[in-house]
Design a protein around this motif. Structure first.
Motif, PDB file in Angstrom:
ATOM      1  N   GLN A 117     -14.258  39.128  30.060  1.00  0.00           N
ATOM      2  CA  GLN A 117     -15.439  38.278  29.883  1.00  0.00           C
ATOM      3  C   GLN A 117     -15.908  37.692  31.212  1.00  0.00           C
ATOM      4  O   GLN A 117     -17.112  37.664  31.509  1.00  0.00           O
ATOM      5  CB  GLN A 117     -15.139  37.147  28.893  1.00  0.00           C
ATOM      6  CG  GLN A 117     -14.724  37.601  27.512  1.00  0.00           C
ATOM      7  CD  GLN A 117     -15.639  38.654  26.930  1.00  0.00           C
ATOM      8  OE1 GLN A 117     -16.849  38.481  26.843  1.00  0.00           O
ATOM      9  NE2 GLN A 117     -15.047  39.780  26.536  1.00  0.00           N
ATOM     10  N   ILE A 118     -14.957  37.235  32.022  1.00  0.00           N
ATOM     11  CA  ILE A 118     -15.327  36.613  33.301  1.00  0.00           C
ATOM     12  C   ILE A 118     -15.833  37.673  34.285  1.00  0.00           C
ATOM     13  O   ILE A 118     -16.839  37.464  34.969  1.00  0.00           O
ATOM     14  CB  ILE A 118     -14.124  35.844  33.882  1.00  0.00           C
ATOM     15  CG1 ILE A 118     -13.753  34.675  32.956  1.00  0.00           C
ATOM     16  CG2 ILE A 118     -14.452  35.314  35.281  1.00  0.00           C
ATOM     17  CD1 ILE A 118     -12.466  33.968  33.326  1.00  0.00           C
ATOM     18  N   THR A 119     -15.162  38.813  34.346  1.00  0.00           N
ATOM     19  CA  THR A 119     -15.575  39.893  35.246  1.00  0.00           C
ATOM     20  C   THR A 119     -16.986  40.364  34.926  1.00  0.00           C
ATOM     21  O   THR A 119     -17.805  40.596  35.827  1.00  0.00           O
ATOM     22  CB  THR A 119     -14.597  41.083  35.150  1.00  0.00           C
ATOM     23  OG1 THR A 119     -13.286  40.654  35.536  1.00  0.00           O
ATOM     24  CG2 THR A 119     -15.038  42.224  36.055  1.00  0.00           C
ATOM     25  N   ASN A 120     -17.275  40.510  33.644  1.00  0.00           N
ATOM     26  CA  ASN A 120     -18.586  41.014  33.212  1.00  0.00           C
ATOM     27  C   ASN A 120     -19.636  39.912  33.068  1.00  0.00           C
ATOM     28  O   ASN A 120     -20.761  40.174  32.635  1.00  0.00           O
ATOM     29  CB  ASN A 120     -18.446  41.768  31.889  1.00  0.00           C
ATOM     30  CG  ASN A 120     -17.602  43.011  32.024  1.00  0.00           C
ATOM     31  OD1 ASN A 120     -17.488  43.585  33.113  1.00  0.00           O
ATOM     32  ND2 ASN A 120     -16.989  43.448  30.931  1.00  0.00           N
ATOM     33  N   GLU A 121     -19.222  38.683  33.393  1.00  0.00           N
ATOM     34  CA  GLU A 121     -20.123  37.522  33.328  1.00  0.00           C
ATOM     35  C   GLU A 121     -20.684  37.311  31.927  1.00  0.00           C
ATOM     36  O   GLU A 121     -21.829  36.900  31.738  1.00  0.00           O
ATOM     37  CB  GLU A 121     -21.258  37.660  34.360  1.00  0.00           C
ATOM     38  CG  GLU A 121     -20.740  37.763  35.788  1.00  0.00           C
ATOM     39  CD  GLU A 121     -21.853  37.836  36.832  1.00  0.00           C
ATOM     40  OE1 GLU A 121     -23.037  37.723  36.445  1.00  0.00           O
ATOM     41  OE2 GLU A 121     -21.530  38.000  38.008  1.00  0.00           O
ATOM     42  N   ASN A 122     -19.843  37.604  30.937  1.00  0.00           N
ATOM     43  CA  ASN A 122     -20.224  37.363  29.542  1.00  0.00           C
ATOM     44  C   ASN A 122     -19.963  35.910  29.178  1.00  0.00           C
ATOM     45  O   ASN A 122     -19.068  35.264  29.728  1.00  0.00           O
ATOM     46  CB  ASN A 122     -19.410  38.259  28.605  1.00  0.00           C
ATOM     47  CG  ASN A 122     -19.697  39.727  28.828  1.00  0.00           C
ATOM     48  OD1 ASN A 122     -20.793  40.098  29.236  1.00  0.00           O
ATOM     49  ND2 ASN A 122     -18.712  40.567  28.547  1.00  0.00           N
ATOM     50  N   LYS A 123     -20.708  35.420  28.230  1.00  0.00           N
ATOM     51  CA  LYS A 123     -20.480  34.061  27.737  1.00  0.00           C
ATOM     52  C   LYS A 123     -19.508  34.114  26.567  1.00  0.00           C
ATOM     53  O   LYS A 123     -19.588  35.003  25.716  1.00  0.00           O
ATOM     54  CB  LYS A 123     -21.792  33.415  27.296  1.00  0.00           C
ATOM     55  CG  LYS A 123     -21.695  31.900  27.131  1.00  0.00           C
ATOM     56  CD  LYS A 123     -23.075  31.260  27.038  1.00  0.00           C
ATOM     57  CE  LYS A 123     -22.961  29.740  27.078  1.00  0.00           C
ATOM     58  NZ  LYS A 123     -24.290  29.088  27.018  1.00  0.00           N
ATOM     59  N   GLN A 174     -10.618  32.732  36.851  1.00  0.00           N
ATOM     60  CA  GLN A 174     -11.892  32.770  37.572  1.00  0.00           C
ATOM     61  C   GLN A 174     -11.682  32.542  39.077  1.00  0.00           C
ATOM     62  O   GLN A 174     -12.416  33.095  39.905  1.00  0.00           O
ATOM     63  CB  GLN A 174     -12.886  31.763  36.997  1.00  0.00           C
ATOM     64  CG  GLN A 174     -12.546  30.312  37.211  1.00  0.00           C
ATOM     65  CD  GLN A 174     -13.606  29.367  36.643  1.00  0.00           C
ATOM     66  OE1 GLN A 174     -14.633  29.796  36.134  1.00  0.00           O
ATOM     67  NE2 GLN A 174     -13.349  28.074  36.735  1.00  0.00           N
ATOM     68  N   LYS A 179     -15.259  34.565  40.445  1.00  0.00           N
ATOM     69  CA  LYS A 179     -16.506  34.503  39.695  1.00  0.00           C
ATOM     70  C   LYS A 179     -16.431  33.324  38.744  1.00  0.00           C
ATOM     71  O   LYS A 179     -15.356  33.017  38.222  1.00  0.00           O
ATOM     72  CB  LYS A 179     -16.720  35.785  38.881  1.00  0.00           C
ATOM     73  CG  LYS A 179     -17.262  36.973  39.640  1.00  0.00           C
ATOM     74  CD  LYS A 179     -17.600  38.104  38.669  1.00  0.00           C
ATOM     75  CE  LYS A 179     -18.265  39.264  39.380  1.00  0.00           C
ATOM     76  NZ  LYS A 179     -18.644  40.342  38.428  1.00  0.00           N
ATOM     77  N   ALA A 181     -16.730  31.316  35.273  1.00  0.00           N
ATOM     78  CA  ALA A 181     -16.650  31.647  33.852  1.00  0.00           C
ATOM     79  C   ALA A 181     -17.791  30.952  33.119  1.00  0.00           C
ATOM     80  O   ALA A 181     -18.082  29.776  33.371  1.00  0.00           O
ATOM     81  CB  ALA A 181     -15.307  31.200  33.292  1.00  0.00           C
ATOM     82  N   HIS A 182     -18.431  31.677  32.211  1.00  0.00           N
ATOM     83  CA  HIS A 182     -19.534  31.118  31.434  1.00  0.00           C
ATOM     84  C   HIS A 182     -19.072  30.939  29.988  1.00  0.00           C
ATOM     85  O   HIS A 182     -18.861  31.917  29.274  1.00  0.00           O
ATOM     86  CB  HIS A 182     -20.739  32.058  31.490  1.00  0.00           C
ATOM     87  CG  HIS A 182     -21.195  32.370  32.882  1.00  0.00           C
ATOM     88  ND1 HIS A 182     -21.891  31.471  33.655  1.00  0.00           N
ATOM     89  CD2 HIS A 182     -21.038  33.483  33.648  1.00  0.00           C
ATOM     90  CE1 HIS A 182     -22.162  32.006  34.835  1.00  0.00           C
ATOM     91  NE2 HIS A 182     -21.645  33.224  34.857  1.00  0.00           N
ATOM     92  N   TYR A 183     -18.892  29.708  29.583  1.00  0.00           N
ATOM     93  CA  TYR A 183     -18.375  29.473  28.238  1.00  0.00           C
ATOM     94  C   TYR A 183     -18.904  28.167  27.660  1.00  0.00           C
ATOM     95  O   TYR A 183     -19.338  27.262  28.381  1.00  0.00           O
ATOM     96  CB  TYR A 183     -16.845  29.441  28.249  1.00  0.00           C
ATOM     97  CG  TYR A 183     -16.235  28.390  29.153  1.00  0.00           C
ATOM     98  CD1 TYR A 183     -16.043  27.081  28.719  1.00  0.00           C
ATOM     99  CD2 TYR A 183     -15.829  28.713  30.452  1.00  0.00           C
ATOM    100  CE1 TYR A 183     -15.474  26.120  29.533  1.00  0.00           C
ATOM    101  CE2 TYR A 183     -15.260  27.766  31.278  1.00  0.00           C
ATOM    102  CZ  TYR A 183     -15.093  26.476  30.820  1.00  0.00           C
ATOM    103  OH  TYR A 183     -14.530  25.523  31.644  1.00  0.00           O
TER     104      TYR A 183
END
Length: 221
Positions: A117-123, A174, A179, A181-183
């Motif tokens: 999730q963090i690598t792909n910048e997913n929320k 992260q 990068k 993390a978007h959460y």
């Protein structure tokens, strides 16, 4: 003898022995519901035990202590196998394993999921009340190499004895990936407390929670 070809089985190759049966084959998906999958493991265990009379080491799960999972097929299956071993095996060691961290394995394990999730910048969503007990896959072989012959007919909870907040884990990952993390955070989640044998406490003594988490991210992220 090692039974299995998954993450745990592969980590045990350095301590493989003709005198010890390392049963690391079975249902890896804790959300599995098909009875045929559970029966396959049970049948293989019975067949293997009929052909081998040495010490048995079986890998169970700490989820047995999770009150929210008491009715899950996976937990009920593990309890059934544990009971069978205790009734039919003269010399055994059951290790109830925490959240394993290693290279490869199930992409939905905690570390693998967060890394993706963090690598792909997913929320993604973090449960604020959730806590996790982590375990470096390499620590299984290290522990067994020094302790398995001394422990007879024991059932041990095995993980690093610290309850990690999910934000601690996300922060470490992260930082390593470099990068953000978007959460989102929600006021949910829970965790279960378990007791750890003196052998486990001694094995991990001298290593702080921060150092253990950093070691995991350095090795596997």
């Amino acid at each position: 003898m090692i039974i299995g070809n998954g993450l745990i089985a592969n980590s045990l190759k350095k301590i493989d022995s003709e005198n010890i049966l390392l049963f690391a084959s079975g249902v890896s998906n804790s959300l599995e519901t098909r009875s045929s999958e559970f029966e396959r493991e049970f049948t293989l265990l019975k067949k293997t035990l009929s052909n081998n009379k040495g010490k048995l080491i079986y890998f169970s799960t700490l989820s047995i202590h999770d009150q929210s999972k008491q009715d899950s097929h996976y937990v009920l299956h593990k309890l059934k196998i544990e009971a069978y071993i205790k009734d039919h095996v003269e010399d055994y060691l059951i290790l109830r394993i925490g959240n394993i961290v290693g290279n490869g394995g199930n992409p939905n394990t905690l570390f693998n999921f967060l890394k993706t999730q963090i690598t792909n910048e997913n929320k993604f969503v973090i449960h604020q009340k959730a806590r996790r007990l982590l375990l470096d896959i390499d620590d299984i072989a290290k522990f067994l190499n020094t302790q398995c012959t001394h422990l007879t007919n024991e059932t041990l909870n095995f993980a690093y004895p610290y309850y990690y907040d999910l934000k601690e884990i996300v922060g470490a990952i992260q930082k390593k990936i470099n990068k953000p993390a978007h959460y989102d955070e929600i006021n949910e989640g829970d965790f279960y407390k378990v007791s750890f044998d003196d052998n486990i406490a001694q094995f991990f003594s001298g290593i702080s929670p921060d150092d253990y988490l950093q070691k995991l991210t350095e090795k596997y992220i």
